[in-house]
Scaffold this active site. Structure first.
Site, PDB file in Angstrom:
ATOM      1  N   ASP A   1       4.837   4.379  -7.533  1.00 30.66           N
ATOM      2  CA  ASP A   1       3.953   3.699  -8.481  1.00 30.66           C
ATOM      3  C   ASP A   1       4.708   2.502  -9.059  1.00 30.66           C
ATOM      4  O   ASP A   1       5.835   2.654  -9.540  1.00 30.66           O
ATOM      5  CB  ASP A   1       3.539   4.660  -9.603  1.00 30.66           C
ATOM      6  CG  ASP A   1       2.376   4.124 -10.415  1.00 30.66           C
ATOM      7  OD1 ASP A   1       1.296   4.739 -10.361  1.00 30.66           O
ATOM      8  OD2 ASP A   1       2.552   3.101 -11.109  1.00 30.66           O
ATOM      9  N   LEU A   2       4.112   1.327  -8.986  1.00 34.45           N
ATOM     10  CA  LEU A   2       4.756   0.137  -9.545  1.00 34.45           C
ATOM     11  C   LEU A   2       4.721   0.194 -11.072  1.00 34.45           C
ATOM     12  O   LEU A   2       3.735   0.624 -11.665  1.00 34.45           O
ATOM     13  CB  LEU A   2       4.051  -1.129  -9.055  1.00 34.45           C
ATOM     14  CG  LEU A   2       3.935  -1.296  -7.537  1.00 34.45           C
ATOM     15  CD1 LEU A   2       3.360  -2.667  -7.221  1.00 34.45           C
ATOM     16  CD2 LEU A   2       5.272  -1.100  -6.862  1.00 34.45           C
TER      17      LEU A   2
ATOM     18  N   ASP B   1      -1.824   0.442  -7.680  1.00 29.63           N
ATOM     19  CA  ASP B   1      -0.378   0.257  -7.587  1.00 29.63           C
ATOM     20  C   ASP B   1       0.314   1.533  -7.108  1.00 29.63           C
ATOM     21  O   ASP B   1       1.502   1.735  -7.328  1.00 29.63           O
ATOM     22  CB  ASP B   1       0.193  -0.179  -8.944  1.00 29.63           C
ATOM     23  CG  ASP B   1      -0.114   0.828 -10.056  1.00 29.63           C
ATOM     24  OD1 ASP B   1      -0.846   1.805  -9.791  1.00 29.63           O
ATOM     25  OD2 ASP B   1       0.371   0.646 -11.193  1.00 29.63           O
TER      26      ASP B   1
END
Length: 288
Positions: A172-173, A215
């Site tokens: 996950d960004l 994301d």
């Protein structure tokens, strides 16, 4: 092929007339006799396969397959099981490739007695490629070029069915919402693309990445240890942090080994990887 197989009946015994008829067909044809030897290879076949008639005619089917293997090189065979269609991809030199649809019918000439068969090779390269292109569009994320959420299950199924052990990584960004709010969605998209570019550079050709959310990504690390996978993601994160963005760029992740090669084990590992990812975010004091 049903139509032209039936039309052969009246001229079976007239080789000259039969050759004239077959040479006028707009696709490649092989005519086999009752001994399963090639009686006629039409002009279209010889041109398409880049083979002389004298090298083909008179060969048994087994010897013909050897000739194809040695001279033409069959690249792959794709079977459409639902429609029972058979395709082969051939390379005839100079980088030229053709996708051929193969149809085969027995020749029932004399009162129910099979006296040969006719095999057609129809060049469907454009049609087949259009189908492949449509399929690839359906399973690919347009922003990153990775597989999309829809194709995730198929990827896992293939790995499990082939017995290829893999370690699961959830990514996950960090702070994408803040990036979008402060710098715009174009910058946010650049952040996503750059992150995956760094990741793909560190993966092997066997590893598979799927974008499962805005994301969020899932990685199947094939044939690697958990420690090796964690090292790859840590390296990717370090490269991202030092990429020179005008905002803090990083990613969080969780890595879990499957205890079994089953879908239930995959779902369990996915939940555990997500928990580990969220724990990393909490340690960074990042709101997901």
């Amino acid at each position: 092929t049903v139509g032209y197989a039936r039309d052969m009946t009246a001229i079976w015994d007239d080789a000259v007339e039969m050759r004239i008829v077959l040479d006028n067909f707009p696709f490649a044809i092989l005519l086999f006799d009752e001994k399963n030897k090639i009686k006629i290879a039409n002009d279209f076949f010889c041109t398409l396969f880049n083979l002389a008639k004298e090298k083909v005619e008179g060969l048994t089917e087994e010897k013909f397959k050897l000739l194809i293997k040695d001279k033409v090189r069959v690249l792959s065979i794709k079977q459409d099981k639902k429609k029972e269609k058979k395709y082969i991809e051939i390379s005839v030199g100079n980088g030229i490739k053709h996708i051929l649809l193969i149809t085969e019918r027995s020749l029932d000439i004399a009162a129910g007695t099979v006296t040969g068969k006719i095999v057609g090779y129809e060049d469907v390269t454009k049609e087949y490629q259009a189908t492949v292109d449509s399929y690839n569009l359906a399973i690919t994320d347009p922003l990153t070029g990775t597989y999309n959420r829809r194709h995730q299950r198929d990827v896992v199924a293939e790995l499990i069915n082939k017995g290829k052990p893999f370690v699961l990584g959830a990514i996950d960004l960090d702070n994408l919402k803040q990036v979008n709010d402060n710098y715009g969605h174009a910058t946010g998209d650049l952040f996503i693309k750059s992150s995956i570019k760094f990741l793909l550079k560190n993966l092997s050709s066997d590893d598979v990445v799927c974008r499962v959310g805005g994301d969020e990504f899932v990685v199947a690390f094939v044939g690697k240890t958990k420690a090796n996978c964690e090292k790859i993601l840590a390296q990717t994160n370090a490269e991202l942090e030092n990429a020179g963005f005008v905002f803090p760029a990083s990613l969080s992740y969780g890595v879990v080994s499957l205890d079994k090669m089953t879908f239930s084990a995959y779902r369990k590992a996915l939940k555990e990887a997500d928990v580990a990812l969220y724990d990393m975010k909490k340690n960074k004091k990042i709101v997901r």
